[in-house]
Design an enzyme around this catalytic site. Structure first.
Site, PDB file in Angstrom:
ATOM      1  CG  LEU A   5      -1.718  -1.357   1.348  1.00  0.00           C
ATOM      2  CD1 LEU A   5      -2.423  -1.448   2.696  1.00  0.00           C
ATOM      3  CD2 LEU A   5      -2.700  -1.506   0.190  1.00  0.00           C
ATOM      4  CD  GLU A   6       5.003   2.678  -2.249  1.00  0.00           C
ATOM      5  OE1 GLU A   6       5.252   2.076  -1.182  1.00  0.00           O
ATOM      6  OE2 GLU A   6       5.671   3.616  -2.675  1.00  0.00           O
ATOM      7  CG  HIS A   7      -1.660   5.863  -2.795  1.00  0.00           C
ATOM      8  ND1 HIS A   7      -3.023   5.845  -2.755  1.00  0.00           N
ATOM      9  CD2 HIS A   7      -1.314   5.287  -3.965  1.00  0.00           C
ATOM     10  CE1 HIS A   7      -3.490   5.309  -3.858  1.00  0.00           C
ATOM     11  NE2 HIS A   7      -2.475   4.943  -4.614  1.00  0.00           N
TER      12      HIS A   7
END
Ligand SMILES: *[C@@H]1O[C@H](CO)[C@@H](O)[C@H](O)[C@H]1NC(C)=O
Ligand SMILES: *[C@@H]1O[C@H](CO)[C@@H](O)[C@H](O)[C@H]1NC(C)=O
Length: 301
Positions: free
Chosen positions: A156-158
């Site tokens: 989950l990069e963002h």
């Protein structure tokens, strides 16, 4: 005289042999031997089956399911970089047959995902279960046919504080029907940057305490490259029930690449001081195919 000299020579040879038996393999053998690799980010990396057949990896994560939730506008999309999807189901079964579990990572570097309500999380669970895992709801397309994946990874990069990856994780955990007839273990993992404390949307999932493994990326992030020893200690102390993997890049061109020699002398021995050390994670199969990085560092896992 000649025979006693022969005897001495023979004894020396035997001593040398014993020395190498003791010193040689002991120094090169890692702690768990576990190496997880990401597959699906570049068509030129070869098929999933080829990745498994290298004998280099013990776990493979397909990446990514990169569209879901509100920002996915009700759609789900699997992006495996142009790999023909038709053969992947059979490849998954082949990998599983030779003892290599295969899971699916959700998220990635795009912007078309979010999980900002409990209902969105339950819907995503429902989709994952029926499209990739043990479910089979009529009308839900199964991209990999009847292949039943071994787990779900959160990459989950963002996100935002409103994301409910905890709901997703708990729902998946309920279906970790280890031991039930016809069931199989579901490996729940996350692959965050090594920063601590973790981003809020990651913490909500990890705080459930039900993730089996966390792969900490110590590359491509200035803070992680400089302070990963400290971050590693913080993570491994905070989540005792989770196993931790050191996430390394196989590409010399990527910031934070660690020379195999330094994996041997520093990264592996430092990480292995934690009793919940799990192994190494390699990003990714494409770079690894070019560099053969894992063929060296797997001995230090
Ligand atoms: C992602 O979202 C953008 C706009 O927000 C859109 O143009 C693009 O087509 C979406 N990608 C996918 C795979 O749905
Ligand atoms: C990696 O291994 C393959 C197969 O053994 C070989 O063809 C290739 O040249 C190697 N690459 C490097 C950079 O060592």
């Amino acid at each position: 005289m000649a025979s006693s000299r022969r005897l001495i020579a023979a004894s020396l040879l035997a001593l040398t042999a014993i020395f190498f038996l003791l010193a040689g393999p002991a120094a090169a053998t890692g702690k768990t031997g576990q190496v997880t690799v990401f597959w699906g980010r570049n068509k030129a990396e070869g098929s999933l089956r080829q990745a498994c057949d290298t004998g280099t990896y013990t776990f493979v994560i397909i990446s990514f399911l990169n569209v879901f939730g509100h920002d996915g506008h009700g759609k789900y999309h699997l992006d495996i970089s142009g790999h023909p999807i038709a053969g992947v189901g059979e490849d998954i079964k082949h990998c599983q047959y030779i003892g290599i579990p295969v899971s699916l990572s959700i998220g990635g570097f795009g912007n078309n995902y979010s999980l900002t309500s409990k209902q969105a999380a339950l819907d995503l669970f429902d989709y994952l279960w029926n499209a990739f895992l043990g479910g089979g709801k009529p009308g839900t397309h199964r991209p990999f046919g009847d292949a039943w994946l071994d787990g779900v990874d959160l990459f989950l990069e963002h996100g935002t504080a409103a994301d409910r990856y905890d709901v997703l994780a708990l729902e998946l955990a309920k279906h970790n029907i280890r031991g039930l007839a016809g069931g199989k273990p579901l490996h729940l993992t996350a692959t965050p940057r090594c920063g601590f404390p973790p981003a809020r949307w990651v913490a909500t999932a990890v705080d459930t305490g039900i993730l089996e493994r966390v792969h900490l990326r110590i590359y491509d992030d200035g803070d992680c490259e400089a302070y990963w020893h400290l971050r590693w200690d913080q993570w491994t102390a905070a989540y005792r029930a989770t196993r931790f993997y050191v996430g390394l890049t196989a590409s010399e061109m990527t910031h934070g690449w660690v020379h195999p020699k330094n994996v041997y002398y520093d990264v592996a021995p430092s990480a292995q001081k934690a009793d919940n050390y799990g192994g190494l994670m390699i990003w990714d199969r494409y770079y690894d195919k070019l560099s053969n990085y894992t063929s060296i560092v797997k001995y230090y896992a």
